[in-house]
Design an enzyme around this catalytic site. Structure first.
Site, PDB file in Angstrom:
ATOM      1  N   ASP A 178       0.878  -1.115  -0.073  1.00 21.75           N
ATOM      2  CA  ASP A 178       0.213  -0.038  -0.011  1.00 21.75           C
ATOM      3  C   ASP A 178       0.859   1.485  -0.126  1.00 21.75           C
ATOM      4  O   ASP A 178       2.027   1.181   0.238  1.00 21.75           O
ATOM      5  CB  ASP A 178      -0.930  -0.046   1.182  1.00 21.75           C
ATOM      6  CG  ASP A 178      -2.014   1.210   1.058  1.00 21.75           C
ATOM      7  OD1 ASP A 178      -2.299   1.476   0.272  1.00 21.75           O
ATOM      8  OD2 ASP A 178      -2.103   1.746   2.463  1.00 21.75           O
ATOM      9  N   THR A 184      -0.234   5.160   1.263  1.00 25.28           N
ATOM     10  CA  THR A 184      -0.710   5.711   2.202  1.00 25.28           C
ATOM     11  C   THR A 184      -0.523   5.058   3.605  1.00 25.28           C
ATOM     12  O   THR A 184      -1.146   3.896   3.827  1.00 25.28           O
ATOM     13  CB  THR A 184      -2.130   6.317   2.064  1.00 25.28           C
ATOM     14  OG1 THR A 184      -1.952   7.098   0.769  1.00 25.28           O
ATOM     15  CG2 THR A 184      -2.397   7.499   3.196  1.00 25.28           C
ATOM     16  N   ARG A 196       6.563  17.571  -4.512  1.00 33.17           N
ATOM     17  CA  ARG A 196       5.214  17.804  -5.196  1.00 33.17           C
ATOM     18  C   ARG A 196       5.014  19.179  -5.444  1.00 33.17           C
ATOM     19  O   ARG A 196       5.036  20.107  -4.419  1.00 33.17           O
ATOM     20  CB  ARG A 196       4.111  17.298  -4.488  1.00 33.17           C
ATOM     21  CG  ARG A 196       4.362  15.824  -3.861  1.00 33.17           C
ATOM     22  CD  ARG A 196       3.070  15.329  -3.027  1.00 33.17           C
ATOM     23  NE  ARG A 196       1.802  15.411  -3.716  1.00 33.17           N
ATOM     24  CZ  ARG A 196       0.560  15.097  -3.218  1.00 33.17           C
ATOM     25  NH1 ARG A 196       0.536  14.679  -2.050  1.00 33.17           N
ATOM     26  NH2 ARG A 196      -0.424  15.017  -3.807  1.00 33.17           N
ATOM     27  N   ASP A 237      -5.205   5.923  -4.177  1.00 36.59           N
ATOM     28  CA  ASP A 237      -5.137   7.276  -4.298  1.00 36.59           C
ATOM     29  C   ASP A 237      -4.757   7.583  -5.835  1.00 36.59           C
ATOM     30  O   ASP A 237      -4.756   6.455  -6.681  1.00 36.59           O
ATOM     31  CB  ASP A 237      -3.585   7.840  -3.675  1.00 36.59           C
ATOM     32  CG  ASP A 237      -3.660   9.157  -3.070  1.00 36.59           C
ATOM     33  OD1 ASP A 237      -4.609   9.989  -3.789  1.00 36.59           O
ATOM     34  OD2 ASP A 237      -3.050   9.381  -2.386  1.00 36.59           O
ATOM     35  N   ARG A 242      -6.020   4.073  -7.990  1.00 39.17           N
ATOM     36  CA  ARG A 242      -7.468   3.862  -7.706  1.00 39.17           C
ATOM     37  C   ARG A 242      -7.958   2.447  -7.874  1.00 39.17           C
ATOM     38  O   ARG A 242      -8.835   2.146  -8.494  1.00 39.17           O
ATOM     39  CB  ARG A 242      -8.027   4.731  -8.983  1.00 39.17           C
ATOM     40  CG  ARG A 242      -7.848   6.229  -8.875  1.00 39.17           C
ATOM     41  CD  ARG A 242      -8.506   6.945  -7.704  1.00 39.17           C
ATOM     42  NE  ARG A 242      -8.616   8.213  -7.670  1.00 39.17           N
ATOM     43  CZ  ARG A 242      -9.097   9.102  -6.893  1.00 39.17           C
ATOM     44  NH1 ARG A 242      -9.447   8.537  -5.573  1.00 39.17           N
ATOM     45  NH2 ARG A 242      -9.232  10.210  -6.908  1.00 39.17           N
ATOM     46  N   ASP A 258      -6.537  -2.640   2.978  1.00 37.76           N
ATOM     47  CA  ASP A 258      -5.542  -3.911   2.811  1.00 37.76           C
ATOM     48  C   ASP A 258      -5.857  -5.090   3.175  1.00 37.76           C
ATOM     49  O   ASP A 258      -5.003  -5.834   3.204  1.00 37.76           O
ATOM     50  CB  ASP A 258      -4.134  -3.259   3.313  1.00 37.76           C
ATOM     51  CG  ASP A 258      -3.792  -1.778   2.790  1.00 37.76           C
ATOM     52  OD1 ASP A 258      -4.102  -1.590   1.771  1.00 37.76           O
ATOM     53  OD2 ASP A 258      -3.486  -1.082   3.540  1.00 37.76           O
TER      54      ASP A 258
END
Length: 1339
Positions: free
Chosen positions: A428, A430, A622, A704, A866, A896
């Site tokens: 995963d 995040t 970012r 995400d 996504r 998860d």
């Protein structure tokens, strides 16, 4: 075999019917619905909210556990042998020699399963006993989660976890909005809003009305689609539509909402998150499955494609070998009896049975005698070895995370060796790779880059922001030069830069301890607004049409004329404001690729900013570009009229508004760029690099958005700039090239393999929607394209209408058609399966799935964005199915859990998203970086230990027990045992236990530090090099050779000898062979142990001690007197060992077994060439990539754009309509008032501390208007006293004219004076104006 994706689709179709019906506050009505359970039995259709994830209960533990244990073929074999031992006609060994070890084995495994299940019961109990408030009668009472049923009304407060899937009825927020955090479901930490249906928002304004609420909900059956819900609410004779925007899902956390009320729609295992959790499947390691295939004749599955060893024989099984040996010896017995009767016919028959019957009984006697060759002690010791290695993981201080006091925890004790064979890691993003903490790192203003000051060169003396009373004390960014420019107020670009960050956003603000507290829809926006706050540009309040900013101590109120919201296609957000001086400015922030296209000119500032953006991207920061322009009054009036017309359109409204926004967002002037760091967890980059060097492929599966996931991929060095990243368009081009070629790859071009995949570093980035299209079933329409508009996904064309969606539908069909033929075509390149005629046996779904997995497996990195929890599990299942590699899934959220349960090994992180992942995992860690030590050290050590243990155990069993077979040739094939019965019973349990146990628990070929320095050592486990069929056959041959030497050398010495020094008698011969076998296998243990400690020496010494003590006891005269049949070897060892010549025979046997083996190993080590480095994961960095195929050529980009903007579309509309804004306390509201606060006696202590339902004054009401008369010296008080311009947005808002701001209608009246607050008028429906300009009355 059917397609995995197709089976999932069938389940979704089955649950799409609208047959789920419930009524509020009516348990009697809801309990009447039944469903078929078994045969004619029925059960309640609506499940309770009780969660049971445990496998056993008090009544089912014993039968279910025994059923699972006897699914192991080895246990069935042992049980069968024990039954045979109980028959006196064929028994050759005491029954307890196998019965007692089997009971021990069953008890050990049952205890392990019981301990694991008790942990699950404890976790279930904690979850089921969580408190919540349920409407009982006319008041809300505290109850447990397990007391919830479908149809109950629940009251939730801020930071509460939603206990079930609820229909939001009302909340204390304006327009019954409710903000939720779904990180535990889809991995996204940005806030999402849910809104109650208008009818319940207006009608359910008190507890009395909620208690009398009898609405009926009819909706779809429970399913696993997290972003989809369709239903209707029937109440008072009218039907009201419901969608996912009205539903709070179980596992969400209520944020920024004091109190909300919901109706339970799905409870317990019917909730969407539980539907995505998957089932508990028993997990077994590769070696465990290999052992069971060795014990009995079981069909061998195909070896993994990556295996480099020789072909595995299909019948090399111990069970079959024992049967064949027993048959051969029985035939020998039959021949001997026939010969004896023919020569000695005068001897009376000993038994009345026929020769055939005697032979049959002798066969089973040999089978029992040889059963010790399948040593049950091996299975018992394996359990202890697994337990010991699991405890070493728990005790490892290097995997202990002190800040949270979280050690590593091995929940499973049977998968340790498989940790050393992992080929794929599914992670995963995040909370697993990232800390989910956004930090303002750098900025570029007017071409000048302002990075953090060097602490060593210019040590920071205290906090540089003390001059700012609104400064955040935790702000880490320091730059003295930029701070001087800000406080000097001379640089216009610097002022506009920070002003833009303080104005252009959708952040809400409240006051706490006289300080602003920001509530942002995404952590990106909060980081930017917090940075502006610390540099003196403090966002303090907002109303429906104004925003208040404290600029270096001066309060300035900006009138908001329009807000142009962000979406995934625009990749930017703009706000049009009128400053206190009356000038109109447009402030825009967004991705660099869209901002630079809209600049008025490009000069030196723009070029330097582009270089800064490139450097920011290389640092994996970012970025956002900031630009603005001044808009004259005439241009604005013309644009406002076009905007109003577009907002009133009934068709293609989104497209029309987009075009209007495009007109305004042109001719911008660049201000600069920001760089935000999405901080990775410590050690993530080093961990991923070590895993890649160990030939472990890392896939990132996240819910995400794609830009964020790709940026994290670069940040953690999973992706690199010289990689060719395959996205949807590139994959489609590949498929089109294959599909459009007549001879294609069948002609042997091999382009994809030879030119593309071997010499080019490739990565794949796909999203969940595209994954659905790739794995589209041929028997149904693409479900992924029939999307609901409220689904929170990135849509390529946000304003698409019906005709354009049809184009997407046809494109998906074309992609599906290409994938139908790709399964056959890929085999021409080597990408397809390596099985003969697989295309004839496999269906089109299987071929398409295999093609996708094979293509993805040849990429150096794969990122899936996504994806839903079920899609994560599907990807893991596909790799397990077609790659046959050991898979490991790691995550930290409830989203998860399904992936963790599906993978061969599940690792859960105890992180900020909760502990559900850790509770459902096989191993729990605190940080991702500990995965490196778990695999490369503990996993590899466990694999080496278990493999060496198994090989040695097979060797020592054959070395000692094969002498039974040779003895049968000299005992008339009578199945008489060679050894003493107690030696047979205790050989594997006591005499040779400690050395082999030491090997399984403490053996190390290299140290932990060396294992981390050389990740390439891990590849041996992936290829099954240390224990496979070939190694097993080597152990068989070695053990057989040892038994031959021990038996026949002793037989040769005792030939034609007699007297006290002879070993020709049965007992002396047995003792010499037994001692030779014991010493030979002990010498073998000494040779193979590489990690010598005091424990290893002690283990060998104690083994001899046990033999001496037990032998002395079993051969004593006292026991012989008690039971001569069970203790017949009276003083046998003492008599044999008292003669030196016999000791020389034993020494000769040991030397003949040890010296040749030692010589062969020395010669092999000397002649063995050093192994070349086999790094298969990717070409080296210095390899120049060849020119890819024409259809793979991508647009050349000088920089990689990764904009920091992750919240969903829609917040600007809520602000401009006033829906999101709180009202002043004194204003009447149609929302729930203070009377719905539960009684003080019913509240828990935590709730009593802070009243939830009181209508608190917002910070904008206290601060934003308390100083309304105080303005900066520049504006001269014009902000408060400026007359209203006729026809201006403010005047039109007061009149109620709709459509003056982006996103819809609405107005606001600003009441001036001390203590006055902002009054938000409820938004009016959009009605077309008549010719006189008046709005038609509503209702």
């Amino acid at each position: 075999m059917g397609s995995l994706a197709y089976r999932e689709d069938l389940e979704e179709e089955k649950n799409s019917a609208f047959t789920w019906e419930l009524e509020a506050n009516s348990r009697d009505y809801n309990s009447q619905f039944k469903e078929k359970s078994f045969l004619c039995w029925q059960r309640r259709k609506h499940k309770s909210n009780v969660i049971h994830t445990a496998k056993y209960n008090v009544f089912s533990f014993l039968p279910l556990n025994l059923y699972e244990q006897f699914h192991r073929v080895s246990n069935l074999y042992f049980l069968f042998t024990i039954i045979l031992q109980g028959l006196p006609e064929i028994s050759t060994l005491p029954w307890f020699t196998l019965f007692v070890p089997l009971i021990c084995l069953l008890v050990i495994r049952a205890t392990r399963d019981l301990v694991d299940d008790i942990g699950r019961h404890r976790s279930d109990r904690i979850i089921n006993n969580r408190p919540c408030q349920i409407l009982v009668g006319k008041s809300f009472l505290w109850r447990k989660w397990e007391d919830l049923y479908v149809g109950d009304v629940v009251c939730l407060h801020k930071d509460n976890i939603v206990p079930a899937d609820l229909l939001l009825l009302a909340s204390t927020e304006p327009s019954s909005l409710c903000y939720v955090e779904t990180a535990d479901i889809d991995g996204e930490t940005n806030l999402k809003f849910r809104q109650a249906p208008p009818v319940t928002h207006h009608e359910l304004a008190s507890i009395r009305k909620m208690a009398s609420f009898q609405g009926k909900v009819v909706c779809e059956e429970p399913n696993s689609r997290l972003h989809h819900f369709v239903g209707c609410l029937e109440w008072n004779g009218r039907k009201h539509p419901l969608d996912i925007g009205n539903v709070l899902l179980r596992g969400c956390k209520v944020r920024n909402t004091d109190t909300c009320y919901g109706l339970v729609i799905y409870a317990g295992f019917d909730t969407k998150i539980m539907r995505n959790c998957g089932k508990i499947h028993p997990k077994r390691s590769r070696i465990d499955r290999l052992l069971n295939r060795l014990v009995a004749l079981v069909r061998r599955p195909r070896p993994p494609p990556s295996s480099s060893g020789p072909p595995f024989p299909s019948c090399a099984k111990i069970f079959l070998s024992l049967v064949l040996i027993s048959v051969a010896l029985s035939l020998g017995f039959w021949s001997k009896v026939k010969e004896f009767k023919a020569k000695h016919h005068y001897v009376s028959p000993r038994h009345v049975q026929s020769v055939a019957a005697e032979t049959f009984l002798t066969f089973w006697g040999f089978f029992i005698l040889l059963s010790v060759m399948v040593p049950m002690a091996m299975f018992i010791m394996v359990e202890f070895i697994y337990l010991g290695n699991s405890m070493f993981i728990n005790w490892d201080v290097h995997m202990y995370y002190a800040p949270q006091d979280v050690p590593a925890k091995a929940h499973s004790t049977s998968l340790n060796d498989q940790l050393g064979q992992v080929g794929y890691v599914f992670s995963d993003k995040t909370g697993t790779l990232t800390q989910n903490v956004m930090t303002f790192k750098k900025c570029c203003i007017a071409g000048i880059v302002y990075g953090p000051d060097d602490e060593e060169a210019a040590p920071c003396k205290g906090n540089p922001y003390l001059w700012n009373k609104f400064a955040d004390g935790k702000f880490p960014y320091r730059n003295a030069e930029l701070l001087r420019a800000v406080r000097g107020r001379t640089d216009e670009a610097v002022r506009e830069f920070w002003r833009l960050l303080a104005i252009c956003h959708t952040v809400m603000v409240q006051e706490k301890d006289h300080q602003p507290v920001y509530q942002a829809a995404s952590p990106d926006e909060e980081a930017l607004v917090t940075a502006a706050r610390n540099f003196g540009y403090v966002f303090v309040a907002r109303t429906q049409d104004s925003i208040t900013v404290m600029e270096l101590g001066d309060e300035r109120v900006y009138q908001v004329l329009a807000m142009m919201d962000f979406n995934s296609m625009r990749k930017r957000m703009s706000v049009l404001v009128r400053n206190p001086e009356g000038a109109i400015y447009l402030y825009t922030k967004g991705a660099d690729v869209v901002i630079f296209e809209r600049l008025s000119n490009k000069g030196m500032t723009e070029w330097t900013t582009e270089e800064a953006l490139a450097s920011f991207a290389e640092e994996t920061l970012r970025t956002l570009c900031l630009a603005y322009k001044r808009v004259d009054e005439d241009t604005y009036e013309e644009w406002r009229q076009r905007h109003r017309e577009a907002s009133l359109r009934l068709q293609n409204r989104a497209h029309a508004l987009h075009q209007v926004y495009e007109e305004m967002e042109k001719g911008l002037q660049l201000l600069g760029a920001t760089a935000i760091e999405d901080r990775l967890q410590d050690g993530v980059c080093d961990t991923i690099q070590c895993l890649k060097q160990g030939n472990i492929k890392v896939w990132v599966l996240t819910g995400d958005k794609q830009e964020t996931a790709v940026n994290i991929g670069f940040a953690c060095q999973l992706l690199s700039e010289n990689m060719l990243i395959l996205e949807e368009k590139e994959i489609t081009r590949i498929l089109e090239a294959y599909w459009g070629s007549n001879d294609g790859l069948l002609a042997g071009q091999g382009l994809l393999q030879s030119r593309f995949l071997q010499q080019t570093k490739v990565a794949m980035v796909i999203n969940g929607e595209f994954l659905d299209q790739l794995l589209l079933s041929l028997r149904k329409e693409p479900r992924a394209l029939v999307r609901d508009e409220d689904v929170d996904v990135d849509v390529e064309e946000a304003w698409q209408e019906g005709g354009e969606r049809t184009t997407d539908f046809l494109r998906a069909q074309r992609v599906s058609l290409m994938w139908r033929t790709l399964g056959i075509q890929l085999r021409g390149t080597g990408l397809g399966p390596r099985v003969k005629d697989s295309g004839a046996r496999d269906g089109p779904e299987v071929r398409r799935e295999r093609a996708f997995v094979e293509l993805a497996a040849r990429c150096q990195a794969v990122i899936c964005c996504r994806v839903t929890p079920k899609q994560k599990a599907l990807i893991v299942a596909l790799v397990k199915k077609y790659q046959r590699a050991v898979t490991l899934a790691i995550g930290d959220g409830a989203n998860d859990v399904n992936m963790i349960k599906t993978a061969d090994i599940g690792v859960g992180l105890a992180g900020p998203e909760g502990t559900q992942a850790a509770q459902n995992s096989d191993y729990a860690l605190a940080r991702f970086c500990f995965l490196k030590r778990l695999l490369l050290v503990h996993g590899r050590w466990s694999y080496v230990r278990v493999c060496k243990f198994l090989r040695y155990f097979v060797y020592k069993t054959l070395a000692s027990m094969m002498a039974q077979v040779w003895f049968a040739f000299y005992s008339g094939f009578t199945a008489q045992p060679l050894y003493e019965g107690w030696f047979l019973a205790l050989f594997n349990l006591l005499f040779s236990t400690l050395p082999v146990l030491y090997i399984g628990l403490f053996e190390q070929d290299v140290s932990a530090e060396r294992s981390l320095e050389l990740p390439q050592l891990y590849i041996a486990g992936q290829k099954d090099e240390l224990f496979n069929y070939w190694v097993f056959l080597q152990a068989l041959a070695h053990g057989t050779a040892t038994s031959l030497v021990n038996f026949f050398v002793t037989l040769w010495v005792s030939h034609d000898s007699a007297g006290p020094t002879s070993v020709s008698d049965y007992q002396s011969f047995s003792v010499v062979v037994a001692l030779s076998s014991l010493l030979s296998i002990t010498m073998e243990a000494i040779l193979i142990i590489k990690y010598w400690t005091v424990l290893s020496v002690l283990a060998i010494f104690l083994s001899f001690c046990f033999y001496v003590v037990v032998t002395w006891g079993c051969q004593s005269f006292w026991l012989f007197q008690i039971s001569p049949e069970n203790f017949p070897f009276l003083y046998a060892d003492r008599n044999v060992l008292s003669h030196p010549s016999i000791l020389l025979v034993i020494l000769l046997n040991v030397s003949l077994n040890t010296l040749p083996t030692l010589a062969l190993r020395v010669i092999y080590q000397a002649l063995e060439k050093p192994r070349p480095k086999q790094v298969e994961e990717a070409p080296s960095e210095d390899i120049t990539a060849v020119e890819p195929a024409p259809y793979l050529r991508r647009e050349s980009r000088r920089r990689r754009s990764s904009y920091a903007f992750s919240h969903r579309e829609g917040y600007a509309e809520l602000i401009t309509q006033g829906t999101i804004l709180r009202r002043a306390p004194g204003v009447d509201s149609d929302m729930l008032m203070g009377q719905i606060i539960p009684c003080h006696e019913e509240l828990s202590p935590s709730i009593q501390e802070s009243p939830r339902c009181s209508r608190k004054m917002s910070f904008l009401g206290k601060t934003g208007h308390q100083h309304r008369g105080k303005v900066s010296s520049r504006d001269g008080g014009r902000a408060a006293r400026r007359p209203q311009i006729p026809g201006s947005p403010r005047e039109l808002a007061v009149r109620g004219v709709p459509g003056v701001v982006a996103g819809g209608a609405g107005g606001v009246t600003v009441v001036e004076g001390e203590g006055a607050g902002a009054v938000g008028v409820p938004p009016l429906p959009q009605q077309p104006a008549d010719e006189g300009g008046k709005v038609s009355p509503v209702g």
